[in-house]
Design an enzyme around this catalytic site. Structure first.
Site, short mmCIF file in Angstrom:
data_model
loop_
_atom_site.label_atom_id
_atom_site.label_comp_id
_atom_site.label_asym_id
_atom_site.label_seq_id
_atom_site.Cartn_x
_atom_site.Cartn_y
_atom_site.Cartn_z
N HIS A 75 1.03 -1.07 -0.01
CA HIS A 75 0.17 -0.54 -0.39
C HIS A 75 0.90 1.82 0.31
O HIS A 75 0.33 2.20 -0.77
CB HIS A 75 -0.40 0.15 1.39
CG HIS A 75 -1.34 1.09 1.50
ND1 HIS A 75 -2.72 1.87 0.67
CD2 HIS A 75 -1.73 2.04 2.00
CE1 HIS A 75 -3.50 2.65 1.12
NE2 HIS A 75 -2.12 2.97 1.87
N GLU A 76 1.72 1.58 0.58
CA GLU A 76 2.60 2.97 0.48
C GLU A 76 4.01 2.87 -0.35
O GLU A 76 3.56 4.16 -1.60
CB GLU A 76 4.19 2.58 2.25
CG GLU A 76 3.01 2.11 3.15
CD GLU A 76 1.91 2.91 3.76
OE1 GLU A 76 1.93 4.27 2.70
OE2 GLU A 76 1.03 2.83 4.65
N HIS A 132 1.42 4.73 -3.00
CA HIS A 132 1.68 6.44 -2.73
C HIS A 132 2.71 6.14 -4.00
O HIS A 132 3.02 7.61 -4.07
CB HIS A 132 1.61 6.35 -1.14
CG HIS A 132 0.83 6.31 -0.32
ND1 HIS A 132 -0.62 7.16 -1.34
CD2 HIS A 132 0.21 5.75 1.10
CE1 HIS A 132 -1.60 6.77 -0.26
NE2 HIS A 132 -0.92 6.39 0.80
N HIS A 160 3.19 8.78 -6.88
CA HIS A 160 3.41 10.18 -7.33
C HIS A 160 4.95 9.76 -7.81
O HIS A 160 4.85 10.98 -8.81
CB HIS A 160 4.73 10.04 -5.60
CG HIS A 160 5.62 11.28 -5.73
ND1 HIS A 160 6.65 11.90 -5.03
CD2 HIS A 160 5.65 12.72 -6.01
CE1 HIS A 160 7.25 12.77 -5.21
NE2 HIS A 160 6.68 13.11 -5.70
#
Length: 231
Positions: free
Chosen positions: A98-99, A102, A106
């Protein structure tokens, strides 16, 4: 505010966040004890997904505390809490992915992530100045001061930026989870059962953001009603 409206408000303000936090904690504790068949730690999962997507300028580091996992776009670093960083678990796999979702957002210039980043300064001001102005407005209004209502509306305007930030966070988080599930499937990091369990972990985590947004909206509506009644 009617009794029914007040009860609904209390439910949103208090019970919904508590329920969401309980779901996160119970799901995480359950699936953090389930060893992933891949045997890969959160760090290894994160690096594999990053490199599979051609991202080599993002570091994966170990943070501190419990469930402090996050992606820092300014430093380009995925920070994983100790248990998720070093242990091979289904929960750790889901959170690491999940991280990294991100980080992929980006790298690809995902609109809602850029929009949320742009809102950070305004949201910070809204959370501080907004509440101060609202409290001052309520006090001044109770003293029959002419500027009380004006102060209230100024505070509400500032607070609206914080609420907008919370709303924009929803698509950012849901999209990151969607990317995570696609990645761990595409790269065969999880099997069919692990996929279902990982999805439960991320779905529970997403509910904390939904609860936070609901609380923020309820607070904003309450203050708007107070301001309107003082006009």
């Amino acid at each position: 505010m009617s009794l029914i409206s007040y009860i609904i408000y209390i439910v949103i303000l208090m019970l919904l966040p508590l329920w969401a936090q309980h779901k996160v904690k119970s799901n995480y504790e359950k699936y953090s004890q389930v060893r992933s068949t891949s045997g890969k730690t959160g760090q290894e999962v994160a690096l594999e997904i990053l490199h599979a997507n051609g991202i080599y300028d993002v570091d994966v580091v170990e943070g501190e505390g419990f469930l402090t996992d996050h992606y820092d776009p300014r430093k380009k670093v995925v920070v994983l809490s100790p248990a998720n960083f070093s242990r091979p678990s289904v929960a750790g796999t889901a959170i690491a992915a999940h991280e990294v979702g991100h980080a992929i957002q980006h790298a690809q210039g995902y609109f809602y992530l850029r929009f949320r980043t742009a809102l950070v300064p305004l949201a910070s001001i809204g959370n501080s100045v907004g509440y101060i102005a609202i409290i001052a407005g309520i006090i001044l209004t109770s003293m029959q001061s002419a500027i009380g209502t004006t102060a209230l509306w100024i505070g509400i305007a500032f607070m609206a930026f914080a609420v907008l930030f919370s709303i924009v966070t929803l698509p950012v988080e849901f999209n990151a989870s969607s990317r995570a599930m696609k990645q761990i499937t595409k790269l065969n990091i999880v099997n069919e059962n692990e996929y279902k369990h990982a999805k439960k972990v991320l779905s529970a985590a997403a509910m904390t953001y939904v609860a936070s947004t609901a609380v923020a909206l309820a607070e904003l509506v309450r203050f708007i009603l107070i301001a309107r009644s003082s006009d």
